[in-house]
Scaffold this active site. Structure first.
Site, PDB file in Angstrom:
ATOM      1  N   THR A 171      39.736 -47.886  18.524  1.00  0.00           N
ATOM      2  CA  THR A 171      41.080 -48.669  18.901  1.00  0.00           C
ATOM      3  C   THR A 171      40.898 -49.995  18.695  1.00  0.00           C
ATOM      4  OG1 THR A 171      41.292 -45.967  18.799  1.00  0.00           O
ATOM      5  CG2 THR A 171      42.778 -47.293  19.318  1.00  0.00           C
ATOM      6  N   GLU A 172      41.449 -50.740  18.414  1.00  0.00           N
ATOM      7  CA  GLU A 172      41.955 -51.911  18.714  1.00  0.00           C
ATOM      8  C   GLU A 172      41.397 -52.725  19.785  1.00  0.00           C
ATOM      9  OE1 GLU A 172      45.428 -53.154  17.738  1.00  0.00           O
ATOM     10  OE2 GLU A 172      45.847 -50.404  16.598  1.00  0.00           O
ATOM     11  N   MET A 173      40.196 -53.043  18.930  1.00  0.00           N
ATOM     12  CA  MET A 173      38.630 -53.124  19.818  1.00  0.00           C
ATOM     13  C   MET A 173      38.690 -53.354  21.231  1.00  0.00           C
ATOM     14  SD  MET A 173      37.547 -55.066  17.084  1.00  0.00           S
ATOM     15  CE  MET A 173      38.109 -55.442  15.497  1.00  0.00           C
ATOM     16  N   TRP A 206      42.295 -56.929  21.413  1.00  0.00           N
ATOM     17  CA  TRP A 206      42.679 -57.565  20.138  1.00  0.00           C
ATOM     18  C   TRP A 206      44.278 -57.752  20.069  1.00  0.00           C
ATOM     19  CZ3 TRP A 206      41.762 -57.459  14.180  1.00  0.00           C
ATOM     20  CH2 TRP A 206      42.296 -55.628  14.158  1.00  0.00           C
TER      21      TRP A 206
END
Lengths: 436, 429
Positions: free
Chosen positions: A145-147, A299
Site C-alpha cells: 500500500t502506497e509503497m 511515496w
C-alpha cells in the site's frame, strides 16, 4: 542499455456515507453508493478505459517490446464489478497480449503491514486469489500500500515467497545513492527492491500540465533526452504512477495521452532504452547493494513517511482501535462482517483524517468526501462503533455478549426452521391441489 | 398595552437559547391577553410560526416606503429627508450620485437591495457589527411606522435597535439580559460589545435579568443600580406529542449527554475530562457531545488523544426533532457551564425524564432543586455523579420523577406575567 519499468497503481476506496451517531446500532449500511458510483464512473471514463485502450493499441503495435505492470486493489476490483465491469474486460484484453504483469498487494489497500502480521498475510492471500480468479495470473512481485516499505516488511514479504518489492526511492534512505539500480532487502537479500525514481515519475504524474513549471511543456522528446542523459552507468528507471494520473489528474486536454503514446513508442524503438516488467528486470539485472530502511517509508507527501495516515492523534487512535478488533475478527465467520472489516481497513479513511494541510493539502483533498479531518474522524469512529456492536454480538467477548450471541443464533435457527416448515406447507398445499 | 420587541433570532432559525426564550416569552404573553407584541428580527425567513404575535423581519421593511407613500404631501417628504437622515443607496454608483448632493452632517447612508430593503443575514458571522448598526437604522423606520407603548430589546445585538427606537419615539425601553459578554467570552471581554451592552443598560428604563447570577454581573461589571434590575427566570415549553413513538437507541450502553454550543462558556473540556475519568472505571457507557462550536475540533482531537473515542461521540448541530431524539435516549444530562446566565436545556431534559447534573455557575441552579449541582471545574465530582446516576437506579428514579414534576411549574406564562409587571412599572397611562 537502460531498462524502464512502468508501473501503475489502481485503487478506489469504498467511501463511507455520513454515518450519524443516531445510526449506531440501528443502521448497518456504511457506504455512500452514489458518490462511489459517480467517482468510479468519472474516473473509468476519463482515465481507466481510454488508457487501457491506448495500452492495448501499443501492445498490439509494439508486441514484445511493450511492457507494463499494474497492481489493482481488491477494493477497486470490487467497484469495477459493481459499477464498471467494462474496465475489467479491458484489463483482461491487456492480459491476453502477454505484455502485462500484475503485482500482489493487500486486498484493501490497507496499512495492516504496520500492525498485524496475520491480517497482513490474509489480506495478501485474498488479493492474489482475486487476481487469479479474474486474470489467471499468480503475482510474484509485491507492492505494498502506497509503497510502504521497511526492512522488516520486506523480510516478511520474502518469507511469503515473493521475489521482489516496489518502494519509493526516498532521498533520506538512499542518500548519495541512485534509485536507478536494483537493490536487495537488508535482512533477506533474496528479496529484490525496486526504487521509484520520484523526480521523473512525478514529472508525469503531477507536473505535466503545470504551466508554472520551468520544464513546461513536457514532450516525449524532452523526456527521452532526460532518460538518455542520466548517468550512463545507471541501469533502470522506475516510473511508478497512480493510474488516475493519466486522464483524470492530468486531463485528456493536456495532451497526456499523446505524450504517453509517443513516449512508449520512442522507448520501445530506442537503441539504448527498453521497457520491462519487474519480474523480467530482476532476472536480467544484478543487484548492486543492500538498501537499509529501518523505519517505514512511503511515496506520500514531501516527507515520504507514514504521517499522511498516522501523523496525528486521531489517526493513531482510529488505527489502534480498528486493529484492536483483530483477535475477534479471527474467530468471525460472518461474510457481511468480514466484508465490512476489509472495507474499514482502507488506508484512505486515515488519509482523510490528516491535518497536514500546508504543503500537500491539495493532494489530500483529491476526491475527499469530508470537509475537515475532524469530521472524517468522527464519522469513521461512529462506523467503527456500530461495527464493534455487530462483531460483539457475533463473536462475544464477555458473558452478556455471549448470551446475546447465543440468542442471536437461536433466532437464526428458528428463522431457518420457519423457512423449512413454510416450504413444507407449500409442498403439502401443492400436493393437495393436485389431488383435487 | 402594545410592545415593540427587538430580538435576533426566532424559531426554527435558532442557534441557541436566545431564540427559544424569545419564542416562549412571546407565547406566554399571547396567553396573558394583556400585551400585544410586535416582534422584530433582522431576517424573517418566512417559515417561522409566530403564534398570536406580529413578526417583522427588518429585511422586509422598505426604508423608502415613507417617501413613496407621501409623494403628494410636500411637507412630509421634507420631513423624511431631513428628519430621518437616512438615505438608502443601491450600489457604488448610486452612492456616489447621492453623496455628491448636499446633505446635512448627520445624514447616514445605508446600502439597500432593489426594493429599498436592507439585506440581513441574521447570522453571527463577520460584519456582525455592521448588521447591528443597520438593524438599528431600520429600527428607526419601524418605530416611526408603528404605534406602541413600550420597547423591549433582547440581548446586546438588539440593544442598539431598542435605543434607536427609544430615541425616535420617546417610549420607555426595557432591556432583557439573557447573557453578558462576560459569560460568552469566558473573561476576555470584547470592548466594543461591552460598550454596546453598557450603553444599552444605562439608557434602559428597566432591566430584566434571567437570574440573580446575571443581575450580580450587571451590577458589578456594568455599574448599574440594583434597583433598576428585576430577575425573571426563564421557563420551558411543555413537550409536544409526548405519546409519540419513542426513538430507540441501537445499543444497550447508557448514554451521558452534553447538549449545547461547544464554546468556552459551556465548559465542554470538563465534560471530556470527566468522561475520561469515568471510562477508567466502567466501559458500558457512551458519552455524546451534541452541538457545534469553535471548540469542537479541539474536543475531537482531545478525545482522540485520550483514546476514548470509541465511547465518545460527536453529533454536530442538532435541530428540533433530533434534540428530542437525543434527550429520549439520554440517561444522564450534564451541563458543565463555566458561566451560564440561565440554561434552558436542563429543563428540557428534565421534561424527558432525564436526571440532570448542572454547574453551580448557572442561573438555572438557583431555581431547580431536583438536580445534582457541582462546580464546573470539579471533574472528579462530575464523574462521581454520573457514575451514581448510571449505577444506582433508585437515585436516577428519584431525579426522573421529582425532576419531571418540578419542571412542570416552569411555565412561560408565569415569566410573561412578571415581564408585564415590569412594563407596568414604567408605562404610565
Amino acid at each position: 542499455m537502460k531498462t524502464v519499468c512502468l508501473f501503475f497503481q489502481v485503487h478506489q476506496p469504498f467511501r463511507h456515507r455520513r454515518y450519524h451517531f443516531f445510526d449506531i446500532g440501528n443502521d448497518h449500511y456504511y457506504y455512500d453508493d452514489f458518490t462511489n458510483e459517480s467517482i468510479m464512473n468519472k474516473i473509468a471514463t476519463k482515465s481507466y478505459l481510454p488508457t487501457n485502450k491506448l495500452l492495448l493499441k501499443l501492445a498490439n503495435q509494439l508486441r514484445s517490446n511493450f511492457k507494463v505492470s499494474f497492481s489493482i486493489t481488491g477494493q477497486a476490483l470490487e467497484q469495477f464489478q459493481l459499477y464498471a465491469p467494462e474496465v475489467i474486460e479491458s484489463f483482461q484484453k491487456l492480459v491476453k497480449t502477454g505484455c502485462v504483469e500484475f503485482l500482489s498487494e493487500t486486498y484493501s489497500h490497507s496499512l495492516s503491514s504496520l500492525k498485524d502480521k496475520i491480517i497482513f498475510e490474509e489480506q495478501i492471500k485474498l488479493h492474489d486469489k482475486k487476481i487469479v480468479e479474474l486474470f489467471g495470473i499468480q503475482p510474484r512481485v509485491f507492492r505494498n500500500t502506497e509503497m510502504i516499505y521497511s526492512d522488516e516488511i520486506g523480510a516478511h514479504v520474502a518469507e511469503l515467497g515473493y521475489t521482489a518489492m516496489l518502494t519509493e526511492g526516498a532521498k533520506h534512505v538512499l542518500g548519495w545513492k541512485s534509485p536507478n539500480y536494483l537493490y536487495v532487502n537488508a535482512l533477506n537479500p533474496r528479496l529484490k527492491v525496486l526504487m521509484r525514481n520520484f523526480k521523473l515519475s512525478d514529472d508525469i504524474a503531477f507536473r505535466f500540465a503545470d504551466t508554472n513549471w520551468s520544464d513546461y511543456p513536457l514532450t516525449a522528446e524532452k523526456f527521452i533526452s532526460w532518460l538518455e542523459n542520466i548517468n550512463p552507468k545507471d541501469e533502470v528507471v522506475n516510473l511508478f504512477l497512480s493510474y488516475e494520473a493519466i486522464g483524470d489528474r492530468q486531463a485528456k486536454e493536456t495532451g497526456i495521452f499523446n505524450f504517453l503514446e509517443s513516449l512508449l513508442v520512442k522507448i520501445a524503438k530506442h537503441p539504448s532504452l527498453k521497457l520491462a516488467t519487474p519480474s523480467e528486470m530482476i532476472e536480467e539485472l544484478q543487484p548492486i547493494s543492500i538498501v537499509s530502511v529501518p523505519t517505514p517509508i512511503s511515496w506520500a507527501d514531501e516527507e515520504r513517511d507514514l504521517t499522511a495516515w498516522l501523523g496525528n492523534g486521531m489517526q493513531k487512535e482510529a488505527f489502534g482501535k480498528l486493529y484492536s478488533l483483530s483477535e475477534q475478527i479471527r474467530r468471525c465467520t460472518d461474510e457481511e462482517l468480514l466484508k465490512d472489516w476489509n472495507y474499514l481497513q482502507v488506508s484512505d479513511h486515515f488519509y482523510y483524517m490528516s491535518t497536514k494541510y500546508f504543503s500537500d493539502g491539495k493532494d489530500h483533498s483529491y476526491n475527499n468526501p469530508f470537509n475537515t479531518p475532524f469530521e472524517a474522524f468522527v464519522n469513521y469512529m461512529n462506523v467503527l462503533s456500530d461495527f464493534k456492536i455487530r462483531l460483539n454480538s457475533f463473536v462475544p467477548v464477555n458473558e452478556i455478549d455471549s448470551e446475546i450471541a447465543s440468542l442471536h443464533n437461536i433466532i437464526i435457527e428458528k428463522v431457518e426452521k420457519i423457512k423449512k416448515l413454510e416450504a413444507n406447507i407449500l409442498a403439502l398445499q401443492k400436493r393437495e391441489r393436485r389431488k383435487k | 398595552m402594545k410592545v415593540l420587541m427587538f430580538g435576533w433570532e426566532f424559531p426554527p432559525h435558532i442557534s441557541g437559547g436566545l431564540g427559544t426564550a424569545c419564542f416562549g416569552l412571546t407565547k406566554g404573553m399571547a396567553k396573558l391577553n394583556e400585551v400585544e407584541v410586535i416582534f422584530v428580527v433582522p431576517k424573517a425567513f418566512g417559515d417561522e410560526n409566530p403564534v398570536d404575535i406580529q413578526l417583522i423581519g427588518a429585511n422586509q421593511v422598505p426604508i423608502l416606503q415613507k417617501k413613496i407613500q407621501f409623494e403628494d404631501a410636500r411637507q412630509k417628504i421634507d420631513y423624511f429627508e431631513v428628519g430621518s437622515e437616512l438615505v438608502p443607496y443601491l450600489g457604488e454608483q448610486e452612492f456616489w450620485n447621492l453623496k455628491s448632493k448636499i446633505y446635512s452632517k448627520k445624514t447616514r447612508f445605508i446600502k439597500t437591495s432593489e426594493g429599498f430593503k436592507v439585506d440581513f443575514t441574521g447570522k453571527y458571522d463577520d460584519g456582525l457589527l455592521d448588521e447591528i448598526r443597520n438593524y438599528a437604522l431600520v429600527a428607526e423606520v419601524i418605530a416611526r411606522n408603528n404605534k406602541f407603548d413600550i420597547i423591549h430589546a433582547h440581548d446586546w445585538l438588539a440593544y442598539p435597535a431598542g435605543m434607536a427606537a427609544k430615541r425616535i419615539s420617546g417610549k420607555p425601553l426595557v432591556i432583557h439580559v439573557h447573557a453578558t459578554d462576560f459569560d460568552r467570552s469566558g473573561g476576555s471581554v470584547n470592548p466594543r460589545v461591552y460598550a454596546i451592552e453598557r450603553e444599552g443598560m444605562e439608557m434602559a428604563d428597566r432591566i430584566i435579568a434571567v437570574s440573580s447570577l446575571t443581575k450580580n454581573i450587571i451590577v458589578e461589571k456594568y455599574g448599574i443600580q440594583p434597583e433598576k434590575i428585576t430577575v425573571v427566570y426563564n421557563a420551558v415549553e411543555p413537550v409536544e406529542n409526548e405519546n409519540e413513538v419513542k426513538f430507540e437507541k441501537g445499543f444497550d450502553e447508557k448514554i451521558v449527554t452534553f447538549l449545547g454550543r461547544i464554546t468556552a462558556q459551556k465548559g465542554p473540556e470538563y465534560f471530556v475530562e470527566a468522561a475520561n475519568l469515568l471510562l477508567k472505571k466502567m466501559k458500558k457507557v457512551r458519552f455524546v457531545m451534541a452541538g457545534s462550536g469553535d471548540l469542537m475540533n479541539q474536543m475531537i482531537a482531545r478525545v482522540a488523544e485520550l483514546g476514548i473515542s470509541e465511547h465518545f461521540h460527536f453529533t454536530g448541530f442538532l435541530s428540533g426533532k433530533d434534540v428530542a431524539h437525543m434527550l429520549q435516549i439520554t440517561d444522564v444530562f450534564v451541563m458543565p457551564s463555566v458561566s451560564e446566565p440561565f440554561g434552558i436545556v436542563p429543563l428540557e431534559a428534565m421534561q424527558f425524564n432525564v436526571p440532570v447534573i448542572i454547574s453551580n455557575q448557572s442561573g438555572v441552579a438557583e431555581v431547580i432543586k431536583n438536580a445534582i449541582k457541582i462546580d464546573f471545574w470539579d471533574t472528579i465530582e462530575m464523574a462521581d455523579a454520573i457514575y451514581g446516576l448510571i449505577n444506582y437506579s433508585a437515585l436516577a428514579a428519584h431525579f426522573k420523577n421529582e425532576g419531571k414534576h418540578e419542571v412542570g411549574h416552569f411555565e412561560w406564562i408565569n415569566s410573561a406575567r412578571e415581564v408585564t409587571d415590569v412594563y407596568k412599572s414604567v408605562v404610565h397611562f
